[in-house]
Design a protein around this motif. Structure first.
Motif, mmCIF file in Angstrom:
data_model
loop_
_atom_site.group_PDB
_atom_site.id
_atom_site.type_symbol
_atom_site.label_atom_id
_atom_site.label_comp_id
_atom_site.label_asym_id
_atom_site.label_seq_id
_atom_site.Cartn_x
_atom_site.Cartn_y
_atom_site.Cartn_z
ATOM 1 N N VAL A 1 0.694 -1.264 -0.064
ATOM 2 C CA VAL A 1 0.069 0.028 0.019
ATOM 3 C C VAL A 1 1.044 1.440 0.160
ATOM 4 C CG1 VAL A 1 -1.776 1.317 1.307
ATOM 5 C CG2 VAL A 1 -1.717 -1.464 1.256
ATOM 6 N N PRO A 2 0.761 2.254 -1.094
ATOM 7 C CA PRO A 2 1.747 3.313 -1.176
ATOM 8 C C PRO A 2 1.234 4.265 0.073
ATOM 9 C CG PRO A 2 0.106 3.282 -2.888
ATOM 10 C CD PRO A 2 -0.033 1.853 -2.240
ATOM 11 N N THR A 3 2.160 5.231 0.250
ATOM 12 C CA THR A 3 1.902 6.143 1.363
ATOM 13 C C THR A 3 0.764 7.063 0.998
ATOM 14 O OG1 THR A 3 4.332 6.184 2.023
ATOM 15 C CG2 THR A 3 2.825 8.156 2.912
ATOM 16 N N VAL A 4 0.514 7.494 -0.252
ATOM 17 C CA VAL A 4 -0.453 8.493 -0.650
ATOM 18 C C VAL A 4 -1.989 7.539 -0.410
ATOM 19 C CG1 VAL A 4 -0.341 7.681 -2.964
ATOM 20 C CG2 VAL A 4 -1.402 9.956 -2.454
ATOM 21 N N MET A 5 -2.048 6.252 -0.632
ATOM 22 C CA MET A 5 -3.148 5.733 -0.566
ATOM 23 C C MET A 5 -3.394 5.372 1.048
ATOM 24 S SD MET A 5 -4.104 1.788 -2.001
ATOM 25 C CE MET A 5 -5.738 1.107 -1.769
ATOM 26 N N LYS A 6 -2.261 5.386 1.948
ATOM 27 C CA LYS A 6 -2.696 5.502 3.335
ATOM 28 C C LYS A 6 -3.378 6.810 3.973
ATOM 29 C CE LYS A 6 0.985 2.032 4.317
ATOM 30 N NZ LYS A 6 2.145 1.891 5.162
ATOM 31 N N LYS A 7 -2.752 7.777 3.137
ATOM 32 C CA LYS A 7 -3.062 8.925 3.603
ATOM 33 C C LYS A 7 -4.549 9.117 3.326
ATOM 34 C CE LYS A 7 1.274 11.504 3.473
ATOM 35 N NZ LYS A 7 2.071 12.478 2.971
ATOM 36 N N VAL A 8 -5.140 8.733 2.143
ATOM 37 C CA VAL A 8 -6.179 8.774 1.460
ATOM 38 C C VAL A 8 -7.187 7.859 2.628
ATOM 39 C CG1 VAL A 8 -8.098 8.179 -0.402
ATOM 40 C CG2 VAL A 8 -5.872 9.141 -0.739
ATOM 41 N N LEU A 9 -6.961 6.761 2.855
ATOM 42 C CA LEU A 9 -7.790 5.746 3.520
ATOM 43 C C LEU A 9 -7.822 6.467 5.156
ATOM 44 C CD1 LEU A 9 -6.432 2.469 2.460
ATOM 45 C CD2 LEU A 9 -8.407 3.366 2.004
ATOM 46 N N ALA A 10 -6.964 7.268 5.685
ATOM 47 C CA ALA A 10 -6.993 7.826 6.695
ATOM 48 C C ALA A 10 -8.229 8.968 6.912
ATOM 49 C CB ALA A 10 -5.829 8.540 7.204
ATOM 50 N N ALA A 11 -8.532 9.270 6.144
ATOM 51 C CA ALA A 11 -9.556 10.601 5.969
ATOM 52 C C ALA A 11 -10.614 9.860 6.634
ATOM 53 C CB ALA A 11 -9.841 11.008 4.809
ATOM 54 N N PRO A 12 -11.668 10.804 7.356
ATOM 55 C CA PRO A 12 -12.647 10.116 8.066
ATOM 56 C C PRO A 12 -14.040 9.811 6.747
ATOM 57 C CG PRO A 12 -12.207 12.355 8.990
ATOM 58 C CD PRO A 12 -11.290 12.087 7.698
ATOM 59 N N GLY A 13 -14.338 8.576 7.179
ATOM 60 C CA GLY A 13 -15.501 7.976 6.167
ATOM 61 C C GLY A 13 -15.022 7.450 5.023
ATOM 62 N N VAL A 14 -13.585 7.455 4.767
ATOM 63 C CA VAL A 14 -13.294 6.900 3.272
ATOM 64 C C VAL A 14 -13.479 5.198 3.615
ATOM 65 C CG1 VAL A 14 -11.575 6.532 1.511
ATOM 66 C CG2 VAL A 14 -11.868 8.778 2.596
ATOM 67 N N GLN A 15 -12.668 4.889 4.493
ATOM 68 C CA GLN A 15 -12.686 3.169 4.532
ATOM 69 C C GLN A 15 -14.112 2.624 4.446
ATOM 70 O OE1 GLN A 15 -9.652 1.085 6.450
ATOM 71 N NE2 GLN A 15 -8.872 2.788 7.265
ATOM 72 N N ALA A 16 -15.059 3.475 5.358
ATOM 73 C CA ALA A 16 -16.431 2.964 5.735
ATOM 74 C C ALA A 16 -17.015 3.010 4.607
ATOM 75 C CB ALA A 16 -17.110 3.800 6.858
ATOM 76 N N GLY A 17 -16.665 3.972 3.811
ATOM 77 C CA GLY A 17 -17.629 4.196 2.272
ATOM 78 C C GLY A 17 -17.148 2.960 1.593
ATOM 79 N N ILE A 18 -15.943 2.799 1.488
ATOM 80 C CA ILE A 18 -15.518 1.779 0.455
ATOM 81 C C ILE A 18 -15.696 0.510 0.749
ATOM 82 C CG2 ILE A 18 -13.314 0.613 -0.407
ATOM 83 C CD1 ILE A 18 -11.969 3.059 -0.066
ATOM 84 N N HIS A 19 -15.720 0.051 2.130
ATOM 85 C CA HIS A 19 -16.510 -1.149 2.573
ATOM 86 C C HIS A 19 -17.791 -1.264 2.357
ATOM 87 C CE1 HIS A 19 -16.613 -4.222 6.046
ATOM 88 N NE2 HIS A 19 -16.677 -4.707 5.114
ATOM 89 N N GLY A 20 -18.460 -0.035 2.732
ATOM 90 C CA GLY A 20 -19.966 -0.342 2.591
ATOM 91 C C GLY A 20 -20.366 -0.641 1.130
ATOM 92 N N GLY A 21 -19.636 0.200 0.230
ATOM 93 C CA GLY A 21 -19.753 -0.062 -1.092
ATOM 94 C C GLY A 21 -19.604 -1.532 -1.536
ATOM 95 N N VAL A 22 -18.460 -2.326 -1.062
ATOM 96 C CA VAL A 22 -18.192 -3.468 -1.502
ATOM 97 C C VAL A 22 -19.211 -4.497 -0.922
ATOM 98 C CG1 VAL A 22 -16.636 -5.369 -0.763
ATOM 99 C CG2 VAL A 22 -15.851 -3.032 -1.487
ATOM 100 N N LEU A 23 -19.681 -4.251 0.254
ATOM 101 C CA LEU A 23 -20.916 -5.068 1.033
ATOM 102 C C LEU A 23 -22.056 -5.005 0.108
ATOM 103 C CD1 LEU A 23 -20.450 -4.173 4.781
ATOM 104 C CD2 LEU A 23 -19.716 -6.487 3.622
ATOM 105 N N VAL A 24 -22.176 -3.820 -0.590
ATOM 106 C CA VAL A 24 -23.521 -3.726 -1.426
ATOM 107 C C VAL A 24 -23.445 -4.439 -2.620
ATOM 108 C CG1 VAL A 24 -24.865 -2.179 -2.892
ATOM 109 C CG2 VAL A 24 -24.168 -1.185 -0.625
ATOM 110 N N VAL A 25 -22.198 -4.649 -3.111
ATOM 111 C CA VAL A 25 -21.877 -5.444 -4.269
ATOM 112 C C VAL A 25 -21.985 -6.891 -3.927
ATOM 113 C CG1 VAL A 25 -20.026 -6.194 -6.157
ATOM 114 C CG2 VAL A 25 -20.459 -3.743 -5.413
ATOM 115 N N VAL A 26 -21.383 -7.274 -2.924
ATOM 116 C CA VAL A 26 -21.463 -8.621 -2.250
ATOM 117 C C VAL A 26 -22.935 -9.087 -2.256
ATOM 118 C CG1 VAL A 26 -20.984 -10.364 -0.374
ATOM 119 C CG2 VAL A 26 -19.316 -8.696 -1.387
ATOM 120 N N ASP A 27 -23.838 -8.409 -1.655
ATOM 121 C CA ASP A 27 -25.096 -8.391 -1.164
ATOM 122 C C ASP A 27 -25.943 -8.632 -2.442
ATOM 123 O OD1 ASP A 27 -28.059 -7.208 -0.363
ATOM 124 O OD2 ASP A 27 -27.068 -8.214 1.315
#
Length: 508
Positions: free
Chosen positions: A217-243
């Motif tokens: 995982v590159p540093t810039v990606m870690k910084k993006v993932l540290a932003a509030p709500g980013v990981q939750a949004g990505i994970h939620g989107g993945v769960l929608v697809v899986v669902d």
């Protein structure tokens, strides 16, 4: 007789499920609890397993708690040591270590009818009593002690198991054999192939193994993932697809599943033929069953390992294990210095996993007897009539295709919601109503009809823990993730009955 147990809640296990339960108990204001862990640290499988190449097989962003998202993962698919450390860090962050008793192996769970609490019998002869009990043992309950092969205990060389790996043993230049081609073996084989003298893979059933899109995982990606709500949004989107995918699959027709399997088998065979140079080996590594009939794996090195001159594949059935190696039914004796037994686990979805007399509830109700006679079943996968004040985080018809943490969080929420409601009503006993549990099971069993067709008929020739010994598909919940989450977090409170110990004593 005393009706006051030592603890209000006991949690069995300090793996991903146990940690989720412990954190959520604290968040609910319930601090009088103990966690009983058979190992000497937290992490469950990630503590017990530390074999070469171990890592997650889903993106790490989907393999973490919603309340402890980590933006500093080093790889998109994290390795085992980092995953283990994550669980240690979460347990420390939420103050769970002082509540955990390590090397505490629970052998029996017995409901005290008079006192209305659980007595847990540990392997050292001691007992722990608790009003409420949460079993967070997990999906893979214990390694298979009996590998089902004659002479298994006769081998005089070094024996390695994924759950008991000797990291100090040097396999450099050794002749090594591995039995099994499941998820652990797919990681072990490419990891050790470059160092051993010769590696012989004994395969009963080929495994689906697709490329793994792993990277640092590159540093810039870690910084993006540290932003509030980013990981939750990505994970939620993945769960929608899986669902959506799971819901669509459950509405498919039998001919559609037939065509799906045929398409996947045909094209996967072409992929294997491109990766594995030897046509005969390629053919042996190609499954003749559906993509979802067994647990599919991801690896960038598994198939390529068979291109190495020091790796061979044996598909002739094993006749016996000898003191010096393995004899196959074609009469060949394969001499070995090291034998790796990657032969799997006893799984929560099999009735044989539950030993008679180990979980005994109200009026002598025996969970093992019930599961063997009536089939595996539980209300919302977590509670069984006859077992008051007890919930399991990984029960019949439970997995919905999500990451493990999202799954155990919802079942932990169910248990803690029921406990909280019991306390709110000034009651001490909470037991799911039999009519509610029966109605739920009828619905789930009917909805699993297509799964039974796929796993027990279309792919009935394939050994898989997705289908148990009763021919049922109790590993998988026949619903989408969000329906399962709603069911566990918003179940009708009156599907349980609530009683007080005083009332029971007076009526007695």
């Amino acid at each position: 007789m005393s009706t006051t147990p030592e603890f209000e809640v006991a949690v069995i296990g300090a793996g991903p499920g146990g940690i989720a339960a412990g954190v959520k108990l604290r968040k609910a204001g319930i601090d009088d609890f103990v966690m009983l862990e058979r190992a000497d640290d937290v992490g469950g499988s990630w503590h017990e397993n530390h074999y070469p190449g171990i890592g997650v097989d889903i993106p790490t962003l989907a393999y973490q708690y919603s309340f402890a998202r980590n933006s500093e993962w080093s790889r998109f698919f994290a390795k085992g040591a980092e995953v283990k450390q994550y669980h240690v860090d979460v347990a420390r962050q939420y103050g769970l270590y002082p509540r955990i008793r390590f090397n505490a192996n629970v052998e029996r769970e017995v409901w005290d009818d008079a006192g209305s609490f659980w007595t847990l019998h540990l392997s050292d002869g001691s007992t722990v009593t608790a009003r409420f009990l949460i079993s967070a043992v997990g999906a893979f309950v214990r390694p298979k002690e009996d590998v089902g092969i004659p002479g298994a205990k006769s081998f005089k060389g070094k024996v390695q198991r994924p759950t008991d790996w000797d990291d100090d043993y040097d396999m450099n230049g050794k002749s090594v054999g591995i039995i099994g081609t499941g998820a652990s073996a797919v990681q072990i084989i490419p990891a050790i192939a470059p160092e051993v003298g010769h590696l012989t893979v004994f395969q009963r059933t080929p495994v689906w193994s697709v490329p793994k899109p792993d990277f640092q995982v590159p540093t810039v990606m870690k910084k993006v993932l540290a932003a509030p709500g980013v990981q939750a949004g990505i994970h939620g989107g993945v769960l929608v697809v899986v669902d959506l995918v799971l819901r669509g699959a459950l509405k498919a027709t039998r001919p559609t599943l037939d065509r799906f399997d045929a398409f996947c088998i045909r094209n996967y065979g072409k992929y294997v033929a491109r990766v594995v140079r030897d046509p005969e080996t390629s053919e042996k590594l190609t499954p003749r069953f559906g993509l979802l009939a067994k647990r599919p794996t991801m690896s960038n090195g598994y198939l390529k390992a068979f291109n190495r001159a020091n790796v061979s594949l044996v598909t002739d059935p094993i006749e016996k294990i000898t003191p010096t190696g393995i004899r196959t039914r074609d009469g060949v004796h394969h001499k070995l210095d090291v034998l790796i037994l990657a032969t799997g686990y006893e799984v929560f979805s099999d009735p044989e996993t539950y030993r008679p007399g180990t979980v005994v509830g109200r009026n002598g109700f025996d969970l093992a007897k019930f599961f063997n006679e009536e089939g595996l079943q539980a209300y919302e996968s977590v509670s069984v009539p006859g077992l008051p004040n007890r919930w399991t985080l990984c029960g019949p018809y439970s997995w919905t295709g999500s990451g493990w943490h999202a799954f155990v969080e919802m079942t932990a929420d169910h248990a803690i919601r029921a406990i909280t409601e019991t306390r709110r009503r000034d009651a001490q006993v909470c037991e799911v109503r039999k009519e509610a549990a029966d109605a739920y099971h009828r619905k789930v069993h009917a909805r699993a009809d297509l799964l039974r067709y796929y796993l027990a008929e279309l792919n009935g020739h394939v050994p898989t823990y997705y289908r148990n010994s009763q021919g049922d598909t109790t590993y998988i919940r026949p619903s989408g993730f969000f329906e399962a989450a709603r069911g566990n977090r918003k179940f009708p409170l009156d599907d349980y009955r609530y009683d007080s110990v005083v009332a029971q004593e007076v009526s007695a």
